[in-house]
Design a protein around this motif. Sequence first.
Motif, PDB file in Angstrom:
ATOM      1  N   ILE B  64     -20.752  25.901 -21.882  1.00 24.27           N
ATOM      2  CA  ILE B  64     -22.004  26.532 -22.307  1.00 24.27           C
ATOM      3  C   ILE B  64     -22.635  25.578 -23.305  1.00 24.27           C
ATOM      4  O   ILE B  64     -22.002  25.248 -24.326  1.00 24.27           O
ATOM      5  CB  ILE B  64     -21.763  27.915 -22.929  1.00 24.27           C
ATOM      6  CG1 ILE B  64     -21.301  28.904 -21.848  1.00 24.27           C
ATOM      7  CG2 ILE B  64     -23.042  28.436 -23.596  1.00 24.27           C
ATOM      8  CD1 ILE B  64     -21.046  30.313 -22.356  1.00 24.27           C
ATOM      9  N   ASP B  65     -23.804  25.096 -22.981  1.00 24.78           N
ATOM     10  CA  ASP B  65     -24.520  24.146 -23.831  1.00 24.78           C
ATOM     11  C   ASP B  65     -23.615  22.973 -24.228  1.00 24.78           C
ATOM     12  O   ASP B  65     -23.605  22.531 -25.390  1.00 24.78           O
ATOM     13  CB  ASP B  65     -25.074  24.832 -25.087  1.00 24.78           C
ATOM     14  CG  ASP B  65     -26.049  25.938 -24.717  1.00 24.78           C
ATOM     15  OD1 ASP B  65     -26.661  25.856 -23.612  1.00 24.78           O
ATOM     16  OD2 ASP B  65     -26.194  26.894 -25.504  1.00 24.78           O
ATOM     17  N   GLY B  66     -22.836  22.528 -23.250  1.00 21.60           N
ATOM     18  CA  GLY B  66     -22.015  21.335 -23.457  1.00 21.60           C
ATOM     19  C   GLY B  66     -20.661  21.584 -24.083  1.00 21.60           C
ATOM     20  O   GLY B  66     -19.837  20.674 -24.162  1.00 21.60           O
ATOM     21  N   VAL B  67     -20.394  22.836 -24.520  1.00 26.61           N
ATOM     22  CA  VAL B  67     -19.093  23.126 -25.143  1.00 26.61           C
ATOM     23  C   VAL B  67     -18.097  23.523 -24.052  1.00 26.61           C
ATOM     24  O   VAL B  67     -18.325  24.482 -23.304  1.00 26.61           O
ATOM     25  CB  VAL B  67     -19.227  24.266 -26.174  1.00 26.61           C
ATOM     26  CG1 VAL B  67     -17.854  24.631 -26.736  1.00 26.61           C
ATOM     27  CG2 VAL B  67     -20.186  23.869 -27.275  1.00 26.61           C
ATOM     28  N   GLU B  68     -17.009  22.750 -23.938  1.00 23.69           N
ATOM     29  CA  GLU B  68     -16.031  22.972 -22.869  1.00 23.69           C
ATOM     30  C   GLU B  68     -15.234  24.258 -23.107  1.00 23.69           C
ATOM     31  O   GLU B  68     -14.739  24.502 -24.210  1.00 23.69           O
ATOM     32  CB  GLU B  68     -15.065  21.776 -22.811  1.00 23.69           C
ATOM     33  CG  GLU B  68     -14.033  21.864 -21.716  1.00 23.69           C
ATOM     34  CD  GLU B  68     -14.647  21.941 -20.323  1.00 23.69           C
ATOM     35  OE1 GLU B  68     -15.435  21.061 -19.950  1.00 23.69           O
ATOM     36  OE2 GLU B  68     -14.352  22.920 -19.605  1.00 23.69           O
ATOM     37  N   LEU B  69     -15.089  25.054 -22.059  1.00 28.13           N
ATOM     38  CA  LEU B  69     -14.350  26.319 -22.191  1.00 28.13           C
ATOM     39  C   LEU B  69     -13.032  26.315 -21.432  1.00 28.13           C
ATOM     40  O   LEU B  69     -12.166  27.162 -21.692  1.00 28.13           O
ATOM     41  CB  LEU B  69     -15.220  27.480 -21.697  1.00 28.13           C
ATOM     42  CG  LEU B  69     -16.507  27.708 -22.499  1.00 28.13           C
ATOM     43  CD1 LEU B  69     -17.315  28.849 -21.893  1.00 28.13           C
ATOM     44  CD2 LEU B  69     -16.210  27.995 -23.970  1.00 28.13           C
ATOM     45  N   VAL B  70     -12.853  25.389 -20.487  1.00 31.40           N
ATOM     46  CA  VAL B  70     -11.575  25.347 -19.760  1.00 31.40           C
ATOM     47  C   VAL B  70     -10.464  25.085 -20.774  1.00 31.40           C
ATOM     48  O   VAL B  70     -10.591  24.219 -21.638  1.00 31.40           O
ATOM     49  CB  VAL B  70     -11.594  24.255 -18.669  1.00 31.40           C
ATOM     50  CG1 VAL B  70     -10.180  24.043 -18.090  1.00 31.40           C
ATOM     51  CG2 VAL B  70     -12.552  24.646 -17.559  1.00 31.40           C
ATOM     52  N   GLY B  71      -9.392  25.862 -20.676  1.00 30.55           N
ATOM     53  CA  GLY B  71      -8.276  25.727 -21.613  1.00 30.55           C
ATOM     54  C   GLY B  71      -8.398  26.626 -22.818  1.00 30.55           C
ATOM     55  O   GLY B  71      -7.439  26.799 -23.568  1.00 30.55           O
ATOM     56  N   GLU B  72      -9.569  27.200 -23.024  1.00 28.26           N
ATOM     57  CA  GLU B  72      -9.753  28.097 -24.168  1.00 28.26           C
ATOM     58  C   GLU B  72      -9.339  29.530 -23.779  1.00 28.26           C
ATOM     59  O   GLU B  72      -9.490  29.934 -22.626  1.00 28.26           O
ATOM     60  CB  GLU B  72     -11.213  28.114 -24.622  1.00 28.26           C
ATOM     61  CG  GLU B  72     -11.716  26.778 -25.155  1.00 28.26           C
ATOM     62  CD  GLU B  72     -11.026  26.349 -26.440  1.00 28.26           C
ATOM     63  OE1 GLU B  72     -10.463  27.232 -27.134  1.00 28.26           O
ATOM     64  OE2 GLU B  72     -11.023  25.132 -26.730  1.00 28.26           O
ATOM     65  N   PRO B  73      -8.838  30.317 -24.741  1.00 32.74           N
ATOM     66  CA  PRO B  73      -8.493  31.714 -24.432  1.00 32.74           C
ATOM     67  C   PRO B  73      -9.747  32.552 -24.166  1.00 32.74           C
ATOM     68  O   PRO B  73     -10.843  32.163 -24.565  1.00 32.74           O
ATOM     69  CB  PRO B  73      -7.774  32.195 -25.696  1.00 32.74           C
ATOM     70  CG  PRO B  73      -8.231  31.287 -26.778  1.00 32.74           C
ATOM     71  CD  PRO B  73      -8.541  29.966 -26.136  1.00 32.74           C
TER      72      PRO B  73
END
Lengths: 408, 238
Positions: B64-73
């Motif tokens: 989202i807006d360049g912030v990676e979320l894969v691997g995040e809870p």
Amino acid sequence: MSLPTPESTAARGGPAWLVAARQDAANWLATSPAPSSSAEVWRYSPIDDLDLGVFLPGATGTQARTLGGLEGIGVRIDAAALLAGASDVDGVSVSSLSAHPEGAVLLGSAAPADEFVAALSLASIDDGIVIDVPRARLSSTPIVIVHNLAGGVQARRTIVRAAPGSSVTVIEAWVGGGDTTLSAPVTELLVDDGAHVAHASIQLLDDASWHLGTVKARVGRDGVVTQLTAGLGAAYDRCRTDVTLAGQGASSVLRSTYLGTADQIHDLRTHQIHEAPRTTSDLLCKGAVTGDSRSIYTGLITMRHGASRADANQTNHNLVLSDGAHADSVPNLDIAENDVRCSHASTVGPLDEDQRFYLEARGIEPVDAERLLVRGFFTDLLERSSIIGARGVVGEVLDERLEGAGLR
Amino acid sequence: MSVLKIVGLTADVAGRHVLDGVDLEVSSGEVHVIMGPNGSGKSTLSHAIMGRPGTIVTRGSITIDGVELVGEPPSTRAKAGLFLALQQPIEVPGVSLADALVAAGASFDGIEEALASEAAAVGLRPDLLNRPLNVDLSGGEAKRNEIVQMAVLKPAFAILDEIDSGLDVDALGAVARRVEAATEEWGLGVLAVTHFHRLLEELRPDVIHVLAQGRIVETGGPELAHEIEAEGYARFLG
């Protein structure tokens, strides 16, 4: 101190029938084998560690506590004051067992001293409280009994006798205690035809105490017994709850909970005995173990021959919240009648992954989701109890203890 | 203005490859619909975006807006602006809707009013708001309850996994209108997964994607949904 003996019990006071009852129980103890964890009824328990020598009279509890939530509920009974005469609570007579004209008959009528805990309790009894609810008296004032225990073997006895068509709510709480306290109380609920007894047993003793508690109910035709039991304190907390549905259409609702922290052991035994046609019992027991604590749930449903169209349900859910904690669940059925319905379910395990995910997907941090789910697990049980005042107190203490265990 | 961007996403479920390189980009205020036959990977895509345990992302990126979320809870993804309305909402005994939403960051002051007003908007009986989360709700009630939660939390992007199943025509209309209104109200971006056409009549999608065998095989305007309604998925399954 060792087991009470016929000689040691003779020295204790009271009417002749009470002295004789103590002596009979002491005789039973003297002639019966000592309890052992190799026997099925003591399986998983630390009974082999029982050393009566450590339970010394007189020492005061280290964890005497006030129960804010109990203050606003009903009328609190002071057992010592009863010796001066019976008191009247909303039309219900409350008196001491020793002074009760039918004390000899009432004592042990629902809970005979035919096993170790009941015999130890009877051999150690000082006195008791008898609550008599007259015929058709519908009391709306809960009767609250707070057992604040000092050291020694403490054998409190409460007998509730509800005459036909009457109703009453009795809330008992155990507080105080400590490493010199063995609490071995017996509560007997005699529920006559069409009567309703609501009873809560809330065990909040110091975590070093031993508590071997017994509640036995006998329910007549179309009578109802509604119970809430909570085991929160004590090092070893054994809570035995037996209900005999003796009259046609009698019913029982039991809600039971425990929370194990540190190295506590909670041992819950339930027995739903259906003797008559169209009797119903509904049991839900939910508890959790954390730290290095353990729990044992053993539940038996007995359907006697003749209990046609009886319906029994028994559900036990155990949350295991740490690697060091352990829970055992042992449901049993004993059915001697064809035309009955019986269901039982039990689970032992960690918090549900899907529930965790659902909350976390809403933006709730994992640690907060866990706290919500653990509290929710208990809330679900308490909301299924109709004994509102008692469940409020249990919820309060659960919150404190969950907080102490880092779960709130 | 935010952008949810999915690039080259592959994912396994129970050791089986389900997603095989999904690319998608949804901006604030847009409504994207993912259609596809049973087993095409629609629910897996929803779960992969939200980080559901059991759905293993093996390659690719979700930002989202360049912030990676894969691997995040999941909680981090939700805080970043994602909301997932589940196809089968989970029952959570003993936990109230209001408590859960406050724990999720909704304001304690006014939560009752917000819930009541959002329940009215989607035709959820107000007394059902007092039940523990999803406990003893019918399929349709649980779906409406998901939309109530979405509307209170006001996420940047909502993934709606088969939000139409279990809803009757009137309820579907109310739910779709609430979602559509949210795209204006706070610029909600929507990724709605469905294999039914009827949701689209109310939701008015900007973009339709066809997911088949774990990939987006075609992207088009609303006319694509009409074509699928008329002719089925046969031509995408070649």
